[in-house]
Design a protein around this motif. Structure first.
Motif, PDB file in Angstrom:
ATOM      1  N   TYR A   1       0.847  -1.192   0.000  1.00  0.00           N
ATOM      2  CA  TYR A   1       0.000   0.000   0.000  1.00  0.00           C
ATOM      3  C   TYR A   1       0.879   1.237   0.000  1.00  0.00           C
ATOM      4  O   TYR A   1       1.797   1.360   0.820  1.00  0.00           O
ATOM      5  N   HIS A   2       0.609   2.129  -0.929  1.00  0.00           N
ATOM      6  CA  HIS A   2       1.340   3.387  -1.034  1.00  0.00           C
ATOM      7  C   HIS A   2       0.395   4.510  -0.643  1.00  0.00           C
ATOM      8  O   HIS A   2      -0.459   4.920  -1.418  1.00  0.00           O
ATOM      9  N   GLY A   3       0.528   4.960   0.599  1.00  0.00           N
ATOM     10  CA  GLY A   3      -0.371   6.010   1.082  1.00  0.00           C
ATOM     11  C   GLY A   3       0.335   7.352   1.178  1.00  0.00           C
ATOM     12  O   GLY A   3       1.548   7.458   1.057  1.00  0.00           O
TER      13      GLY A   3
ATOM     14  N   GLN B   1      -0.960  -0.026   7.466  1.00  0.00           N
ATOM     15  CA  GLN B   1       0.116  -0.800   6.840  1.00  0.00           C
ATOM     16  C   GLN B   1       1.416  -0.735   7.625  1.00  0.00           C
ATOM     17  O   GLN B   1       2.285  -1.588   7.449  1.00  0.00           O
ATOM     18  N   SER B   2       1.568   0.243   8.513  1.00  0.00           N
ATOM     19  CA  SER B   2       2.781   0.306   9.329  1.00  0.00           C
ATOM     20  C   SER B   2       2.886  -0.901  10.260  1.00  0.00           C
ATOM     21  O   SER B   2       3.977  -1.190  10.770  1.00  0.00           O
TER      22      SER B   2
ATOM     23  N   ARG C   1       6.893   4.682   2.213  1.00  0.00           N
ATOM     24  CA  ARG C   1       6.296   5.612   3.167  1.00  0.00           C
ATOM     25  C   ARG C   1       5.976   4.882   4.452  1.00  0.00           C
ATOM     26  O   ARG C   1       5.767   3.675   4.475  1.00  0.00           O
ATOM     27  N   GLY C   2       5.917   5.628   5.554  1.00  0.00           N
ATOM     28  CA  GLY C   2       5.450   5.062   6.815  1.00  0.00           C
ATOM     29  C   GLY C   2       6.572   4.558   7.703  1.00  0.00           C
ATOM     30  O   GLY C   2       7.745   4.587   7.357  1.00  0.00           O
TER      31      GLY C   2
ATOM     32  N   ASP D   1       0.028  10.463   5.851  1.00  0.00           N
ATOM     33  CA  ASP D   1      -0.241   9.759   7.103  1.00  0.00           C
ATOM     34  C   ASP D   1      -1.718   9.405   7.248  1.00  0.00           C
ATOM     35  O   ASP D   1      -2.299   9.494   8.330  1.00  0.00           O
TER      36      ASP D   1
ATOM     37  N   GLU E   1      -2.392   4.132   5.616  1.00  0.00           N
ATOM     38  CA  GLU E   1      -0.946   4.115   5.776  1.00  0.00           C
ATOM     39  C   GLU E   1      -0.577   3.748   7.204  1.00  0.00           C
ATOM     40  O   GLU E   1       0.389   3.016   7.442  1.00  0.00           O
TER      41      GLU E   1
END
Length: 495
Positions: A301-303, A313-314, A396-397, A306, A310
């Motif tokens: 997942y590319h969020g 998915q962290s 990200r994340g 924040d 996202e």
């Protein structure tokens, strides 16, 4: 949640010549008993369907129809004595399951001084094999053979020689090969009844990750269920405090919680908030797996900014590592092909951990393999370590990641790639996992020593146009993976 590992449905028949039975008393019954012994050899690994004797074209046609009714995945042709190929060929023209010809002699040596024609005929299973292979080849029917000793633990009364051969290497090796074929057939049956979840999307720009879902199903039989983050969120919002507490207990049982990394400022001791969040996400992941009856997952997942997804998915890596250990392999960056490699390894009981090349160590002459994503806990050298990550490099994340290496000893890499013709291809390679220092940055890493120096190895690996991910299994499994490729009719190369 129970991992789906289906037993293969395996057909067996014994081939002979009908005119022998009136000429040589007891020969037919003796050969049928040999066939039953083969069935007992594999009954722990398969559903066995033994047709019995095939000795003319009529019984051959009947056997082919019978194996169709039983929906077998694989057929063993036990070459009991001489037979005509015209008796056996109809079986494999009517039934399309792969055929393995078994030339298993009952004794290492005949008793030459007293052996009669009837006795010899019980030991001449090799005689008709060339005739059958010729007929199968001309009919366009693939085949494989296993040669060796039958491996009895007692001698039949009718025999004129010692047939106790279970302790001989020729019998052990033949049985090993037969069992490998059965296990490979189990992989095929399991994949044909599997559901792979594809959650989110691929990592943008990783062209090797992109997969044609129709191609995956066409060549493996597994269904691909396309999932969105909202499907996971549906389970996420239903997680209770009791669920989280139970998952935290599981996490503490499986993992060692790290302190701050001595080398990487971004890798810290996971906070209670991070661990609780990872536990909540892990519960949601398992609920989603149960809801959609998933047997493997490829995800990414590319969020931005924040957002809630996202944040969810962290917590992926801990939960996906736990799922992988339970027989639901999870591969990051939307890598469906490596999820397939991992599932094959898991069905065979040899692990299957998500890997890529981390670096080369020219001092130790090793290639370090690992990833910042899910790890197969069941093949870990000691308890994996959980580290808090300030950032997932290139993504990200932030969140909690797994730091571990694979248990020392023989390992086999299984990479699945796609050719320019649009077909799947297996790349298989054996090596040795050795205990050497690894980075303390929250990534799984294992030093692997191959039979050639690292540069020569990478020349060979890269020349096969692999994806940049692969599955690492424990044990030397190249022969087993080759048999899986044959069962699935997938091209393979061993380097």
């Amino acid at each position: 949640m129970k991992s789906k590992k289906l037993k293969a449905r395996v057909g067996i028949y014994t081939a002979g010549l009908k005119v022998y039975w009136d000429q040589f008393e007891g020969l037919r019954e003796r050969l049928i008993e040999y066939g039953k012994h083969i069935g007992l050899m594999i009954e722990d690994y398969a559903e066995v369907y033994n047709y019995g004797m095939v000795d003319d074209e009529y019984s051959g046609r009947a056997a082919g129809e019978w194996f169709n009714e039983k929906n077998v995945d694989l057929i063993f042709c036990h070459s009991g004595t001489y037979f005509t190929s015209s008796s056996v060929l109809p079986i494999h023209q009517i039934n399309s399951a792969p055929v393995i010809i078994l030339n298993l002699q009952p004794t290492p040596q005949m008793n030459y001084g007293v052996t009669t024609t009837g006795e010899w005929l019980a030991h001449c299973g090799a005689c008709p094999v060339p005739e059958l292979t010729n007929a199968l080849h001309r009919a366009g029917i693939p085949y494989r053979t296993v040669n060796g000793l039958l491996g009895l633990n007692e001698t039949p009364e009718i025999s004129m020689t010692d047939e106790v051969t279970y302790m001989r290497d020729e019998a052990k090796l033949a049985k090993h090969k037969i069992v490998e074929w059965v296990k490979a057939a189990s992989v095929k049956r399991t994949l044909q009844h599997s559901r792979f979840g594809f959650l989110g999307n691929n990592y943008s720009g990783m062209l090797d990750m992109y997969s044609d879902f129709a191609m995956i199903q066409a060549q493996t039989g597994c269904h691909v269920e396309i999932l969105e983050m909202c499907d996971l969120d549906e389970s996420f919002v239903k997680v209770t405090d009791e669920d989280i507490d139970a998952k935290l207990k599981e996490i503490h049982e499986f993992f060692t919680i790290s302190g701050d990394s001595p080398s990487e400022p971004l890798a810290k001791k996971p906070t209670d908030e991070q661990l609780n969040w990872s536990a909540r996400v892990a519960v949601a992941q398992q609920k989603m797996v149960d809801q959609y009856d998933l047997d493997a997952i490829a995800y990414y997942y590319h969020g931005k900014n924040d957002n809630h997804y996202e944040q969810v998915q962290s917590g992926f890596i801990v939960g996906h590592s736990l799922l992988t250990s339970k027989g639901v392999p999870c591969s990051g960056e939307g890598d469906l092909k490596t999820a397939l490699s991992m599932k094959i390894c898991d069905v065979l009981g040899v692990g299957g951990s998500f890997c890529e090349i981390v670096a080369t160590d020219y001092i130790y002459q090793t290639i370090i393999l690992g990833h910042d994503g899910p790890f197969h806990i069941n093949i870990s050298d000691g308890k994996p370590v959980l580290r808090g990550m300030g950032v997932y490099h290139g993504k990200r994340g932030q969140g909690v990641s797994v730091e571990a290496n694979v248990i020392r000893g023989p390992v086999t890499m299984l990479g699945t790639t796609q050719t320019k013709e649009g077909s799947l291809k297996f790349i298989i390679s054996e090596g040795e996992a050795i205990k050497k220092p690894i980075l303390t940055i929250g990534n799984t890493q294992t030093h692997i020593k191959f039979s050639v120096d690292p540069d020569s190895y990478m020349d060979k690996w890269f020349n096969e146009a692999p994806t940049h991910h692969l599955a690492m299994s424990v044990g030397h499994n190249a022969e087993l993976f080759k048999k899986v490729a044959c069962m699935l009719n997938i091209e393979y190369v061993v380097i």
